[in-house]
Design a protein around this motif. Structure first.
Motif, mmCIF file in Angstrom:
data_model
loop_
_atom_site.group_PDB
_atom_site.id
_atom_site.type_symbol
_atom_site.label_atom_id
_atom_site.label_comp_id
_atom_site.label_asym_id
_atom_site.label_seq_id
_atom_site.Cartn_x
_atom_site.Cartn_y
_atom_site.Cartn_z
ATOM 1 N N PRO A 60 0.007 10.061 0.348
ATOM 2 C CA PRO A 60 -1.304 10.725 0.348
ATOM 3 C C PRO A 60 -1.747 11.018 1.776
ATOM 4 C CG PRO A 60 -1.298 8.820 -1.113
ATOM 5 C CD PRO A 60 -0.019 8.775 -0.349
ATOM 6 N N SER A 75 -4.530 8.610 3.285
ATOM 7 C CA SER A 75 -4.029 7.256 3.554
ATOM 8 C C SER A 75 -3.075 7.250 4.737
ATOM 9 C CB SER A 75 -3.328 6.711 2.316
ATOM 10 O OG SER A 75 -4.210 6.631 1.215
ATOM 11 N N THR A 99 -8.149 -6.952 -5.522
ATOM 12 C CA THR A 99 -7.693 -5.989 -6.524
ATOM 13 C C THR A 99 -7.297 -6.680 -7.813
ATOM 14 O OG1 THR A 99 -6.824 -4.658 -4.691
ATOM 15 C CG2 THR A 99 -6.143 -4.047 -6.903
ATOM 16 N N GLY A 104 1.624 -3.215 -4.618
ATOM 17 C CA GLY A 104 0.451 -2.344 -4.641
ATOM 18 C C GLY A 104 0.522 -1.269 -5.707
ATOM 19 N N ARG A 105 1.736 -0.806 -6.021
ATOM 20 C CA ARG A 105 1.878 0.218 -7.063
ATOM 21 C C ARG A 105 1.485 -0.334 -8.428
ATOM 22 N NH1 ARG A 105 7.287 3.955 -8.043
ATOM 23 N NH2 ARG A 105 6.374 5.309 -9.653
ATOM 24 N N ALA A 121 -2.281 -0.833 -8.589
ATOM 25 C CA ALA A 121 -3.031 0.403 -8.811
ATOM 26 C C ALA A 121 -3.233 0.659 -10.296
ATOM 27 C CB ALA A 121 -2.299 1.581 -8.160
ATOM 28 N N THR A 170 -9.055 4.700 3.663
ATOM 29 C CA THR A 170 -7.887 5.301 3.031
ATOM 30 C C THR A 170 -8.196 6.033 1.736
ATOM 31 O OG1 THR A 170 -7.378 3.249 1.858
ATOM 32 C CG2 THR A 170 -6.399 3.545 4.037
ATOM 33 N N ALA A 210 -6.914 6.592 -3.588
ATOM 34 C CA ALA A 210 -5.631 7.013 -4.153
ATOM 35 C C ALA A 210 -4.663 5.843 -4.308
ATOM 36 C CB ALA A 210 -5.005 8.100 -3.272
ATOM 37 N N ARG A 211 -4.661 4.937 -3.370
ATOM 38 C CA ARG A 211 -3.734 3.818 -3.403
ATOM 39 C C ARG A 211 -4.478 2.509 -3.127
ATOM 40 N NH1 ARG A 211 1.680 5.418 -2.341
ATOM 41 N NH2 ARG A 211 1.997 7.396 -3.436
ATOM 42 N N SER A 247 -11.554 -1.487 -5.504
ATOM 43 C CA SER A 247 -10.998 -1.137 -6.806
ATOM 44 C C SER A 247 -12.123 -0.639 -7.698
ATOM 45 C CB SER A 247 -10.320 -2.358 -7.453
ATOM 46 O OG SER A 247 -11.263 -3.350 -7.717
#
Length: 340
Positions: free
Chosen positions: A11, A14, A88, A217-218, A221, A277, A280-281, A337
C-alpha cells in the motif's frame, strides 16, 4: 511489485510512512550519538564514531553510547510490536503487555534472581522472557483459555500485575540500600549499563520474532472483522490467537530483559503508527519503527535534559500521561483496529 511469478502488494501510504519513519529513526540515532551530558562537542562525537580523534571520546561513543542506543532500538522495536499484536488481538487500544501481567511477570523474574545476593547488578536478560511466559500461562489458565472473551484475560492480567508489583516492592524492601537503589532504577525502566552482551543475543531473537510478527499481521487483519467472517475466510481462530499471544509475550519479555518495564510505549507506538499508515494493514512494521525511535528519543532526553540521568521509563511515563488522556478523549480514528 512483481518478480516473475511472485508479487507483493505494498500500500502506497503504508510504504511511504514506513520509509519516513525509518528516516526519522536514523536521525534520532544520529542525534543520540552526537549529544550527551559530557563536554564532548558534536563534531568530536562524529569523529569518535568513525574511530578517530581523542581516544577517550572514541571509548565513550563506541563503548558506551552506541551499545546503549542499539539496546534501546531493540527494546523499542520489541515493545512496539508486542503492543500492536495485543491491541489488534483484543480489539482494544488500551490492551498492552502491561495490562496482561506479562511485564510484571518478566520484571519479577529478573529481580527475584538477584534478591538476597547483595549485588547491584541485574540478573540474566533471558529471565525476562521466562517470567513473561510464566505470567501469560497463568493468566490464560485463570481466564479459562484465550477464547473470544478478551475482557476476561484483561481483568485477570490486571490482578496479576497488582500481585507482581507487590512482589517487586517487597523484594526491593528487603535489600540493602546500595543494591536496592540500582534495582529500583531498573524497575522504572533504564538502559544504563546495557551493552552488546545483551543486545547481541536479543537482536538474534528479534531477527526471528519480528518477521513472524509481520507474517501474523495478515491474519490479524482478518481478525479485526467478526469471527464469522474470519472463519469463512479459512482462519483458524484459536490457533492464530494462541500464536499471536505467544509472539507478543516473547517480545514483551525480551524488552523487559533489556531495559526493564518501560511504560506507555507498547500503547503509544501502535496508535501513532495506525494514524500514519492508515487502516489498510495492521501496522506491525510501523509500530516497531515508532517504538524504536521513541525509546531512543526518550533515553536521549533523559541523558541530556538534567544534571543527573533520568531513566527512560520515567521520561516515557511523564509523556505518556497526556498521551493517555488524548487516547481516551480523542476520536475513534486513533484506534489500531476497527473494534478498538
Amino acid at each position: 511489485m512483481r518478480a516473475g511469478t511472485l508479487s507483493v502488494l505494498l500500500p502506497r501510504r503504508s510504504t511511504l510512512a514506513g520509509t519516513a519513519l525509518g528516516l526519522v529513526v536514523f536521525l534520532l540515532v544520529s542525534a543520540s550519538v552526537l549529544v550527551g551530558s559530557s563536554d564532548m562537542s558534536p563534531p568530536a562525537a562524529a569523529q569518535a564514531l568513525l574511530g578517530v580523534g581523542d581516544p577517550l571520546d572514541v571509548l565513550l561513543v563506541q563503548e558506551f553510547r552506541l551499545p546503549r542506543i542499539v539496546a534501546g532500538l531493540l527494546c523499542g522495536a520489541a515493545l512496539g510490536t508486542a503492543g500492536c499484536l495485543t491491541q489488534t488481538l483484543s480489539g482494544n487500544r488500551l490492551a498492552t503487555p502491561d495490562l496482561l501481567g506479562v511485564n510484571g511477570g518478566a520484571t519479577t523474574a529478573v529481580l527475584l534472581s538477584v534478591t538476597g545476593t547483595g549485588a547491584a547488578t541485574l540478573g540474566q536478560w533471558w529471565l525476562g522472557p521466562v517470567g513473561a511466559a510464566a505470567a501469560a500461562a497463568l493468566v490464560v489458565l485463570a481466564a479459562g483459555g484465550t477464547g473470544t472473551r478478551g475482557h476476561r484475560i484483561l481483568v485477570v492480567g490486571l490482578g496479576l500485575s497488582t500481585v507482581t508489583n507487590a512482589l517487586v516492592q517487597l523484594a526491593m524492601a528487603r535489600e540493602n540500600l546500595q543494591s536496592a537503589g540500582g534495582l529500583f532504577v531498573w524497575s522504572l525502566g533504564s538502559l544504563n549499563g546495557r551493552d552488546y552482551a545483551v543486545a547481541g543475543p536479543v537482536g538474534l531473537c528479534l531477527a526471528v520474532l519480528l518477521p513472524l510478527a509481520v507474517l501474523a499481521g495478515r491474519q490479524l487483519a482478518v481478525l479485526r472483522f467478526d469471527d464469522e467472517v474470519a472463519l469463512s475466510l479459512g482462519v483458524r481462530l484459536r490457533r492464530v490467537r494462541l500464536l499471536v499471544l505467544l509472539l507478543a509475550v516473547a517480545l514483551a519479555g525480551l524488552s523487559v530483559g533489556i531495559a526493564g518495564p518501560v511504560g506507555f510505549l507498547a500503547m503509544a507506538a501502535p496508535i501513532l503508527a495506525a494514524r500514519l499508515t492508515g487502516p489498510a494493514r495492521v501496522p506491525v512494521v510501523g509500530s516497531a519503527l515508532l517504538g524504536a525511535g521513541l525509546v531512543v528519543a526518550a533515553d536521549t532526553l533523559g541523558r541530556v535534559v538534567a544534571p543527573a540521568e533520568i531513566p527512560v521509563g520515567v521520561v516515557t511515563g511523564v509523556l505518556g500521561g497526556p498521551f493517555l488522556l488524548w487516547v481516551l478523549f480523542g476520536d475513534t480514528r486513533t484506534a489500531p483496529s476497527r473494534k478498538a
